[in-house]
Enzyme design. Structure first.
Site, short mmCIF file in Angstrom:
data_model
loop_
_atom_site.label_atom_id
_atom_site.label_comp_id
_atom_site.label_asym_id
_atom_site.label_seq_id
_atom_site.Cartn_x
_atom_site.Cartn_y
_atom_site.Cartn_z
N ASP A 30 -0.88 6.67 -12.05
CA ASP A 30 -2.10 6.67 -11.44
C ASP A 30 -2.16 5.79 -10.12
O ASP A 30 -2.33 6.04 -8.98
CB ASP A 30 -3.19 5.70 -12.25
N GLU A 80 -1.00 12.46 -14.57
CA GLU A 80 -0.83 11.08 -13.75
C GLU A 80 0.60 10.68 -14.63
O GLU A 80 1.52 9.78 -13.99
CB GLU A 80 -1.83 10.19 -14.15
#
Length: 238
Positions: free
Chosen positions: A54, A126
């Site tokens: 992320d 992610e």
């Protein structure tokens, strides 16, 4: 439960554009918590890699935006960034790469369509970024992001203000107080909660929205309010 076959992982690596020196990182990025019998083995799932990925995604996209839009102000850059890193966008990338076919899921998640769930696909995408970073460093992870996000970034034509900002401006323009956002309900397991938020403006019926975080649910509620009042169209994703 069987691990993904080496041949399947090789095919996935080809789509990712990265061959792992430590393939266990890729396996971990594809492993949902439901596939682990002992919660103490959470380190074998994608959760920690997702956390890392992320941050790598956000930094890379921010750098891409600075390059691509040299005249844009901070607010515009933030709006573009938020769209590029949100769960829906990550899930789109995951679908294009067919990450769902390689997920390691427990029986319950398999039966409930976990391979197609937006929240899981976004998280796994992610996690893959995080896995590439751990395997080969920032340059390799950034190359993956640029390959899969650049066209989206340049082609996006959404509004440069988010739904909550638009709704607040709309309310002030009518002499109303700023919208209030109240949590109406919460469902789902702790690792994948779903929030239901009510957007309220005095003198108007409230509107509800759902999301995997309170922030996303608030945006959905504001968007629903704007759509109902004819400010945004039904297909306006913001």
């Amino acid at each position: 439960m069987k691990s993904p076959a080496d041949a399947d992982l090789a095919g996935l690596e080809a789509r990712l554009g990265h061959s792992f020196a430590d393939r266990d990182l890729l396996v971990r990025a594809l492993t949902h918590m439901s596939a682990i019998a002992d919660p103490r083995d959470a380190g074998r799932t994608y959760q920690r890699l997702e956390f890392l990925g992320d941050r790598v995604l956000a930094l890379t996209v921010a750098d891409m935006l600075i390059e691509a839009f040299p005249e844009a102000e901070e607010g515009e850059l933030a709006r573009r960034l938020n769209h590029m890193v949100k769960a829906e966008t990550c899930a789109e990338v995951a679908r294009e790469l067919d990450l769902g076919a390689h997920l390691r899921l427990g029986g319950g998640e398999l039966q409930s369509g976990g391979r197609r769930k937006k929240a899981i696909l976004g998280d796994v995408c992610e996690a893959v970024i995080g896995a590439i970073y751990r395997d080969a460093g920032f340059a390799a992870a950034a190359a993956f992001v640029r390959s899969n996000w650049k066209e989206r970034m340049l082609g996006w034509s959404g509004p440069l203000r988010d739904a909550k900002t638009m709704l607040q401006e709309w309310a002030h323009g009518r002499g109303c107080e700023a919208p209030l956002y109240r949590e109406a309900a919460r469902s789902g397991p702790d690792h994948a909660p779903v929030f239901s938020i009510s957007a309220e403006i005095e003198g108007f019926a409230p509107a509800r929205g759902e999301g995997t975080s309170k922030r996303n649910a608030e945006q959905a509620a504001a968007r629903a309010f704007l759509v109902r009042e004819g400010v945004w169209s039904e297909d306006h994703r913001g």
